[in-house]
Design a protein around this motif. Structure first.
Motif, short mmCIF file in Angstrom:
data_model
loop_
_atom_site.label_atom_id
_atom_site.label_comp_id
_atom_site.label_asym_id
_atom_site.label_seq_id
_atom_site.Cartn_x
_atom_site.Cartn_y
_atom_site.Cartn_z
N MET A 130 -7.20 62.79 41.27
CA MET A 130 -7.37 61.33 41.26
C MET A 130 -6.62 60.71 40.09
SD MET A 130 -11.42 61.38 42.24
CE MET A 130 -11.75 59.64 42.11
N ARG A 131 -6.60 61.41 38.96
CA ARG A 131 -5.85 60.90 37.79
C ARG A 131 -4.36 60.84 38.10
NH1 ARG A 131 -8.65 61.79 32.42
NH2 ARG A 131 -6.53 61.72 31.59
N GLN A 132 -3.83 61.86 38.78
CA GLN A 132 -2.41 61.84 39.14
C GLN A 132 -2.11 60.73 40.14
OE1 GLN A 132 -1.13 63.39 36.54
NE2 GLN A 132 0.45 64.22 37.86
N ARG A 133 -3.05 60.48 41.04
CA ARG A 133 -2.87 59.39 41.99
C ARG A 133 -2.85 58.05 41.24
NH1 ARG A 133 -7.34 59.07 46.37
NH2 ARG A 133 -7.29 61.30 45.99
N ALA A 170 -12.15 51.57 40.14
CA ALA A 170 -11.35 50.64 39.32
C ALA A 170 -11.95 50.43 37.94
CB ALA A 170 -11.20 49.31 40.04
N GLY A 171 -13.26 50.38 37.85
CA GLY A 171 -13.92 50.14 36.57
C GLY A 171 -14.29 51.40 35.82
N ARG A 201 -9.36 52.62 28.24
CA ARG A 201 -9.08 51.62 29.25
C ARG A 201 -9.65 52.09 30.59
NH1 ARG A 201 -4.23 48.32 27.62
NH2 ARG A 201 -4.09 47.67 29.80
N SER A 202 -10.13 51.14 31.38
CA SER A 202 -10.60 51.48 32.72
C SER A 202 -9.41 51.93 33.59
CB SER A 202 -11.27 50.28 33.37
OG SER A 202 -10.32 49.25 33.62
N ARG A 238 -7.29 48.94 34.34
CA ARG A 238 -6.47 48.49 33.20
C ARG A 238 -5.37 49.50 32.87
NH1 ARG A 238 -8.95 47.39 28.20
NH2 ARG A 238 -7.11 46.13 27.78
N ASN A 239 -5.59 50.78 33.17
CA ASN A 239 -4.52 51.76 33.03
C ASN A 239 -3.41 51.49 34.03
OD1 ASN A 239 -4.65 54.25 31.14
ND2 ASN A 239 -6.79 53.96 31.73
N ILE A 240 -3.81 51.10 35.25
CA ILE A 240 -2.82 50.79 36.29
C ILE A 240 -1.93 49.63 35.85
CG2 ILE A 240 -2.53 49.98 38.68
CD1 ILE A 240 -3.59 52.86 38.35
N LEU A 241 -2.50 48.69 35.13
CA LEU A 241 -1.77 47.49 34.72
C LEU A 241 -0.90 47.70 33.48
CD1 LEU A 241 -4.54 44.73 35.11
CD2 LEU A 241 -2.54 45.06 36.57
N LEU A 242 -1.00 48.86 32.83
CA LEU A 242 -0.37 49.04 31.53
C LEU A 242 1.14 48.82 31.56
CD1 LEU A 242 -0.71 49.73 28.57
CD2 LEU A 242 -0.50 52.15 29.17
#
Length: 258
Positions: free
Chosen positions: A140-143, A129-130, A92-93, A96-100
């Motif tokens: 950045m992943r933790q953010r 985002a993409g 997932r982008s 899309r991870n943020i929306l999970l």
């Protein structure tokens, strides 16, 4: 003012075929809205168990857990949990991870999508985002994991050693970054950590637990007289060493290790 979170005489034991292991004993404390509190204690004393009880993943044997004065089982959806690892899915982008989490809770509305993009922009990840998670740094992943949690608009954030998987230099930067994001959001946070420096640099109060079965030994208010009160700036302030030594001595009264 009524506290956001109340723990009243919480007890919990683990049961196995070999017997019972008492983990928590008469744990009581409160959290106020907007407060950042850390929990420290010896390894294996039950710090993560405490978070699991607050999140509703486990039930206490006795005692009360209240959120906004109501039993926590009635409103556990108002709690966000950030784990040691980001758990971003590579297929997932970032967007899309943020929306999970929101997808799991129900249909994604245009308002939720717009808020996700706004949070990504606000916290410096808009241009990614993409991207796939593998294209992001550890910080950045933790953010991104924090943004995923904030998108659900929880009243309480539970942080279970969220920086422990990072190298030391990145950990300093990310804890400063995420600490300021949480302050800016106005959320109430409860952090479990083995790192006393992290606890002092981030918190308004530090709850010290004993060795197992864990009891609340002491609660230490943390106050810095800094014009720009950030986690990194706290580490260079004269009060920092005083708080660190005070908590270290409390933990080591009986040769305890954190």
């Amino acid at each position: 003012m009524k506290p956001l979170l109340e723990l009243k005489n919480i007890n919990y034991s683990y049961h196995t075929p070999d017997g019972e292991t008492k983990a928590l004993s008469n744990i009581s404390f409160t959290l106020s809205t907007g407060e950042f509190t850390a929990v420290v204690g010896p390894s294996g004393c039950g710090k993560s168990t405490l978070l699991s009880l607050i999140d509703g993943l486990m039930r206490p044997e006795s005692g009360e857990l209240l959120l906004n004065g109501a039993p926590l089982t009635d409103n556990s959806s108002k709690i966000g949990y950030m784990l040691q690892h980001d758990h971003l899915f590579e297929w997932r982008s970032v967007y899309r991870n943020i929306l999970l989490g929101a997808e799991i809770n129900g249909p994604i509305t245009p308002e939720v999508k717009a808020r996700a993009l706004d949070l990504l922009d606000q916290y410096g990840l808009g241009q990614f985002a993409g991207s796939k998670p593998s294209e992001l740094s550890g910080g950045m992943r933790q953010r991104a994991a924090l943004i995923r949690t904030l998108l659900l608009d929880p009243e309480l954030l539970l942080l279970d050693e969220p920086f422990s998987a990072l190298d030391y230099q990145t950990r300093l930067k990310v804890s400063d970054d995420i600490g300021q994001i949480i302050r800016h959001s106005g959320k109430t946070a409860l952090l479990v950590t083995h790192d006393l420096s992290e606890a002092v640099s981030l918190s308004d109060r530090i709850i010290i637990l004993s060795q197992r079965p864990a009891e609340v030994v002491r609660i230490v208010p943390i106050t810095f007289t800094l014009e720009n009160d950030t986690p990194l700036n706290r580490r260079n302030a004269p009060e920092f060493k005083t708080y660190f030594n005070e908590i270290w001595k409390e933990l080591n009264k009986n040769d305890q290790t954190i």
